[in-house]
Design an enzyme around this catalytic site. Structure first.
Site, PDB file in Angstrom:
ATOM      1  N   GLY A  44       0.782  -1.246   0.000  1.00 50.23           N
ATOM      2  CA  GLY A  44       0.000   0.000   0.000  1.00 50.23           C
ATOM      3  C   GLY A  44       0.805   1.282   0.000  1.00 50.23           C
ATOM      4  O   GLY A  44       0.339   2.306  -0.511  1.00 50.23           O
ATOM      5  N   GLU A 107       4.035   4.103   6.129  1.00 50.09           N
ATOM      6  CA  GLU A 107       2.799   3.313   6.050  1.00 50.09           C
ATOM      7  C   GLU A 107       1.763   4.046   5.208  1.00 50.09           C
ATOM      8  O   GLU A 107       1.784   5.270   5.119  1.00 50.09           O
ATOM      9  CB  GLU A 107       2.238   3.070   7.462  1.00 50.09           C
ATOM     10  CG  GLU A 107       2.421   1.645   7.965  1.00 50.09           C
ATOM     11  CD  GLU A 107       1.577   0.599   7.225  1.00 50.09           C
ATOM     12  OE1 GLU A 107       1.173   0.825   6.067  1.00 50.09           O
ATOM     13  OE2 GLU A 107       1.319  -0.441   7.825  1.00 50.09           O
ATOM     14  N   ASP A 108       0.849   3.283   4.625  1.00 49.02           N
ATOM     15  CA  ASP A 108      -0.234   3.902   3.859  1.00 49.02           C
ATOM     16  C   ASP A 108      -1.311   4.462   4.789  1.00 49.02           C
ATOM     17  O   ASP A 108      -1.692   5.619   4.688  1.00 49.02           O
ATOM     18  CB  ASP A 108      -0.832   2.916   2.838  1.00 49.02           C
ATOM     19  CG  ASP A 108      -1.251   1.571   3.435  1.00 49.02           C
ATOM     20  OD1 ASP A 108      -1.045   1.341   4.643  1.00 49.02           O
ATOM     21  OD2 ASP A 108      -1.800   0.735   2.686  1.00 49.02           O
ATOM     22  N   ASP A 111      -5.148   2.029  10.784  1.00 51.95           N
ATOM     23  CA  ASP A 111      -6.568   1.794  11.078  1.00 51.95           C
ATOM     24  C   ASP A 111      -6.665   1.284  12.520  1.00 51.95           C
ATOM     25  O   ASP A 111      -6.746   2.075  13.456  1.00 51.95           O
ATOM     26  CB  ASP A 111      -7.110   0.806  10.040  1.00 51.95           C
ATOM     27  CG  ASP A 111      -8.590   0.537  10.177  1.00 51.95           C
ATOM     28  OD1 ASP A 111      -9.256   1.246  10.942  1.00 51.95           O
ATOM     29  OD2 ASP A 111      -9.095  -0.398   9.515  1.00 51.95           O
ATOM     30  N   LYS A 139      -6.840   6.716  10.438  1.00 51.36           N
ATOM     31  CA  LYS A 139      -8.278   6.475  10.636  1.00 51.36           C
ATOM     32  C   LYS A 139      -8.475   6.198  12.126  1.00 51.36           C
ATOM     33  O   LYS A 139      -8.558   5.036  12.554  1.00 51.36           O
ATOM     34  CB  LYS A 139      -8.687   5.260   9.798  1.00 51.36           C
ATOM     35  CG  LYS A 139     -10.146   5.179   9.468  1.00 51.36           C
ATOM     36  CD  LYS A 139     -10.514   3.820   8.880  1.00 51.36           C
ATOM     37  CE  LYS A 139     -10.245   3.683   7.409  1.00 51.36           C
ATOM     38  NZ  LYS A 139     -10.752   2.390   6.858  1.00 51.36           N
ATOM     39  N   PHE A 161     -13.896   3.375   3.799  1.00 51.96           N
ATOM     40  CA  PHE A 161     -12.824   2.629   3.142  1.00 51.96           C
ATOM     41  C   PHE A 161     -12.281   3.452   1.980  1.00 51.96           C
ATOM     42  O   PHE A 161     -13.015   3.827   1.072  1.00 51.96           O
ATOM     43  CB  PHE A 161     -13.311   1.260   2.665  1.00 51.96           C
ATOM     44  CG  PHE A 161     -12.172   0.302   2.506  1.00 51.96           C
ATOM     45  CD1 PHE A 161     -11.625  -0.333   3.618  1.00 51.96           C
ATOM     46  CD2 PHE A 161     -11.603   0.077   1.261  1.00 51.96           C
ATOM     47  CE1 PHE A 161     -10.539  -1.194   3.490  1.00 51.96           C
ATOM     48  CE2 PHE A 161     -10.519  -0.787   1.124  1.00 51.96           C
ATOM     49  CZ  PHE A 161      -9.984  -1.417   2.237  1.00 51.96           C
ATOM     50  N   VAL A 162     -10.994   3.746   2.031  1.00 51.90           N
ATOM     51  CA  VAL A 162     -10.385   4.608   1.019  1.00 51.90           C
ATOM     52  C   VAL A 162      -9.447   3.812   0.110  1.00 51.90           C
ATOM     53  O   VAL A 162      -8.835   2.830   0.535  1.00 51.90           O
ATOM     54  CB  VAL A 162      -9.621   5.784   1.664  1.00 51.90           C
ATOM     55  CG1 VAL A 162     -10.583   6.755   2.316  1.00 51.90           C
ATOM     56  CG2 VAL A 162      -8.594   5.303   2.673  1.00 51.90           C
ATOM     57  N   ASP A 168      -5.564  -0.225  -1.854  1.00 50.76           N
ATOM     58  CA  ASP A 168      -6.423  -1.062  -2.694  1.00 50.76           C
ATOM     59  C   ASP A 168      -7.686  -1.488  -1.970  1.00 50.76           C
ATOM     60  O   ASP A 168      -7.785  -1.418  -0.750  1.00 50.76           O
ATOM     61  CB  ASP A 168      -5.674  -2.335  -3.099  1.00 50.76           C
ATOM     62  CG  ASP A 168      -5.562  -3.317  -1.917  1.00 50.76           C
ATOM     63  OD1 ASP A 168      -5.059  -2.891  -0.862  1.00 50.76           O
ATOM     64  OD2 ASP A 168      -5.993  -4.470  -2.047  1.00 50.76           O
ATOM     65  N   ARG A 174      -5.261   0.606  -6.882  1.00 53.34           N
ATOM     66  CA  ARG A 174      -3.981   1.087  -6.344  1.00 53.34           C
ATOM     67  C   ARG A 174      -3.374   2.200  -7.195  1.00 53.34           C
ATOM     68  O   ARG A 174      -2.640   3.039  -6.695  1.00 53.34           O
ATOM     69  CB  ARG A 174      -2.955  -0.056  -6.319  1.00 53.34           C
ATOM     70  CG  ARG A 174      -3.132  -1.033  -5.199  1.00 53.34           C
ATOM     71  CD  ARG A 174      -1.858  -1.853  -5.041  1.00 53.34           C
ATOM     72  NE  ARG A 174      -2.100  -3.108  -4.360  1.00 53.34           N
ATOM     73  CZ  ARG A 174      -2.217  -3.232  -3.034  1.00 53.34           C
ATOM     74  NH1 ARG A 174      -2.125  -2.181  -2.264  1.00 53.34           N
ATOM     75  NH2 ARG A 174      -2.440  -4.408  -2.486  1.00 53.34           N
TER      76      ARG A 174
HETATM   77  P1  IMP Z   1      -4.407  -1.921  10.793  1.00 54.27           P
HETATM   78  O1  IMP Z   1      -3.464  -3.026  11.182  1.00 54.27           O
HETATM   79  O2  IMP Z   1      -5.822  -2.215  11.156  1.00 54.27           O
HETATM   80  O3  IMP Z   1      -3.957  -0.550  11.271  1.00 54.27           O
HETATM   81  O4  IMP Z   1      -4.483  -1.908   9.232  1.00 54.27           O
HETATM   82  C1  IMP Z   1      -3.529  -1.403   8.465  1.00 54.27           C
HETATM   83  C2  IMP Z   1      -3.616  -1.923   7.046  1.00 54.27           C
HETATM   84  O5  IMP Z   1      -4.958  -2.263   6.625  1.00 54.27           O
HETATM   85  C3  IMP Z   1      -3.175  -0.810   6.160  1.00 54.27           C
HETATM   86  O6  IMP Z   1      -1.772  -0.792   6.008  1.00 54.27           O
HETATM   87  C4  IMP Z   1      -3.915  -1.101   4.874  1.00 54.27           C
HETATM   88  O7  IMP Z   1      -3.174  -2.009   4.097  1.00 54.27           O
HETATM   89  C5  IMP Z   1      -5.207  -1.752   5.336  1.00 54.27           C
HETATM   90  N1  IMP Z   1      -6.307  -0.753   5.412  1.00 54.27           N
HETATM   91  C6  IMP Z   1      -6.915  -0.275   6.518  1.00 54.27           C
HETATM   92  N2  IMP Z   1      -7.875   0.614   6.200  1.00 54.27           N
HETATM   93  C7  IMP Z   1      -7.852   0.717   4.844  1.00 54.27           C
HETATM   94  C8  IMP Z   1      -8.616   1.509   3.896  1.00 54.27           C
HETATM   95  O8  IMP Z   1      -9.493   2.317   4.207  1.00 54.27           O
HETATM   96  N3  IMP Z   1      -8.276   1.322   2.584  1.00 54.27           N
HETATM   97  C9  IMP Z   1      -7.309   0.465   2.166  1.00 54.27           C
HETATM   98  N4  IMP Z   1      -6.575  -0.275   3.017  1.00 54.27           N
HETATM   99  C10 IMP Z   1      -6.848  -0.156   4.346  1.00 54.27           C
HETATM  100 MG    MG Z   2      -0.719  -1.785   4.466  1.00 55.69          MG
END
Ligand code: IMP
Ligand code: MG
Length: 184
Positions: A44, A107-108, A111, A139, A161-162, A168, A174
């Site tokens: 990402g 990081e992208d 969440d 987020k 969801f973005v 992606d 992407r």
């Molecule tokens: P976390 O471990 O829940 O913080 O998730 C992180 C990963 O989930 C990110 O690096 C993304 O790859 C994916 N992710 C979380 N939210 C989104 C979204 O809104 N769009 C796309 N990918 C997301």
């Molecule tokens: Mg990621």
């Protein structure tokens, strides 16, 4: 037949570029004498990483760039919370050694914060001198107990969801040059 989802633009390419430029200047100042190792998180953050590296100006001597992979296992858009970093068996899979380096982890989106927490733990175990996290998107509504926070963030997003600019939805979108919200 279900209607294909459409994308509502959220951050234009110009808006992204302006913010990436600010983040780059800030990192150039904080890491001028640290020979930073930029680590992009695949997949990402590939586009953000490429633009951010060019925006880190003036270019700190000794700066290097590599990528690592974090996979969270789960169905669709819901993560199970189990995160695997790199090649498994304790290998982070980077070509450049981590030990004693000042890491800028890219990081992208943050969440739940679980992926970031696992990445930070792995880099600290590998002997990084410091870890500074820059995330394009944050987020905060998704955060769980034990989730980690970025040090620098591009933009905050709502509980939506973005996609685009590297992010992606099931490997789609992407390549969009902007970030938008998936609307079904
Ligand atoms: P976390 O471990 O829940 O913080 O998730 C992180 C990963 O989930 C990110 O690096 C993304 O790859 C994916 N992710 C979380 N939210 C989104 C979204 O809104 N769009 C796309 N990918 C997301
Ligand atoms: Mg990621």
């Amino acid at each position: 037949m279900p209607r294909p989802p459409s994308i509502r633009p959220l951050f234009s390419a110009a808006t992204l570029a302006a913010r990436v430029s600010e983040l780059g200047e800030s990192l150039a100042a904080s890491h001028a004498d640290k020979a930073p190792l930029i680590l992009g998180t695949l997949t990402g953050a590939f586009m953000f990483t490429a633009d951010l590296v060019r925006a880190i100006s003036p270019h700190p001597p000794g700066l290097s760039v590599d990528f690592l992979r974090a996979s969270s296992y789960g169905a669709g858009t819901v993560s199970s919370g189990e995160v695997v970093v790199g090649g498994g068996a304790g290998s982070l899979g980077t070509k450049v050694p981590i030990t004693s380096r000042h890491i800028i982890l890219v990081e992208d989106i943050v969440d739940s914060g679980r992926t970031l927490a696992a990445l930070k733990r792995a880099l600290e175990s590998a002997g990084a001198a410091s870890v500074t996290v820059v995330a394009l998107l944050d987020k905060p509504s998704g955060r769980v107990a034990g989730g980690a926070e970025a040090d620098l963030t591009g933009f905050t997003v709502e509980n939506e969801f973005v996609v685009g600019y590297g992010l992606d939805w099931d490997e789609a979108w992407r390549g969009l040059p902007y970030v938008g919200v998936v609307e079904s």
